[in-house]
Design a protein around this motif. Structure first.
Motif, mmCIF file in Angstrom:
data_model
loop_
_atom_site.group_PDB
_atom_site.id
_atom_site.type_symbol
_atom_site.label_atom_id
_atom_site.label_comp_id
_atom_site.label_asym_id
_atom_site.label_seq_id
_atom_site.Cartn_x
_atom_site.Cartn_y
_atom_site.Cartn_z
ATOM 1 N N ILE A 20 0.836 -1.210 0.000
ATOM 2 C CA ILE A 20 0.000 0.000 0.000
ATOM 3 C C ILE A 20 0.865 1.252 0.000
ATOM 4 O O ILE A 20 0.619 2.200 -0.752
ATOM 5 C CB ILE A 20 -0.968 -0.014 1.210
ATOM 6 N N VAL A 24 0.079 3.046 -3.553
ATOM 7 C CA VAL A 24 -0.951 4.080 -3.458
ATOM 8 C C VAL A 24 -0.259 5.437 -3.513
ATOM 9 O O VAL A 24 0.599 5.729 -2.683
ATOM 10 C CB VAL A 24 -1.775 3.932 -2.154
ATOM 11 N N HIS A 41 6.156 8.407 -0.539
ATOM 12 C CA HIS A 41 5.541 7.108 -0.238
ATOM 13 C C HIS A 41 6.459 5.952 -0.632
ATOM 14 O O HIS A 41 6.401 4.887 -0.021
ATOM 15 C CB HIS A 41 4.126 6.980 -0.826
#
Length: 192
Positions: A20, A24, A41
């Motif tokens: 994730i 994402v 991220h």
């Protein structure tokens, strides 16, 4: 359930968090790294992956030091490693940081070795990991982290460190696979 097995389970639970975090596109922005930008991220994913990879060493150390080796741990620990590496390689392919053929070589070796180990275990034979296999794993883990970090800190010099490390990991994967099958050919032939 003992501490090493809890650490191994925690490693498995970190896998979806890692996936994730990397896939994402959280609006955290980017950091300049050399000639490219590192999405924050991806950095978070690299940290999660590094913690999960480090937990492999930690659970093994604790299990051996305190004599906490269990059959469950012998089964789950290598499975957790395979799941973590598989997830990371697939994620790197998805974000265009890894050629799929490299992942195919690595994963094919892992599945073949795991299959032979399971068959040998069914016959009462335990096949331990070799030194080459441990080096292969180390290079895979480090390469994955450096690729997730977009070659940082080497990106400032324009050096594709993650790619070089992954090439070494693939070469060690092939060599350790051949070594594994050669050294265990008697066990393999016996199970056929």
């Amino acid at each position: 359930m003992n501490l090493p097995n809890k650490i191994t389970i925690a490693r498995v639970l970190m896998i979806p968090l890692f996936v994730i975090a990397v896939l994402v596109p959280f609006p955290f922005g980017t950091w300049p790294v050399g000639n490219a930008d590192l999405p924050v991220h991806h950095f978070i994913g690299a940290v999660i992956f590094a913690i999960a990879a480090g937990s492999d060493w930690l659970d093994g150390y604790i299990a051996r030091k305190y004599n906490l080796v269990t059959s469950f741990g012998k089964f789950l620990d290598p499975l957790a490693d395979k799941l973590l590496v598989t997830a990371a390689l697939l994620v790197l392919i998805d974000i265009s940081m890894l050629a799929s053929w490299m992942a195919i070589i690595i994963l094919s070796r892992e599945f073949a070795v795991t299959g032979i180990r399971l068959v040998a275990a069914g016959e009462g034979n335990v096949i331990a990991a070799s030194g080459l296999g441990k080096w292969k794993t180390t290079f895979q883990m480090v390469a994955i982290v450096v690729l997730l970090l977009h070659h940082f800190p080497f990106s400032y010099a324009g050096f594709p460190a993650g790619d070089v490390l992954m090439w070494i990991a693939v070469i060690l994967t092939i060599i350790s696979g051949v070594d594994y099958f050669w050294k265990n050919r008697a066990v393999i032939m016996k199970t056929m």
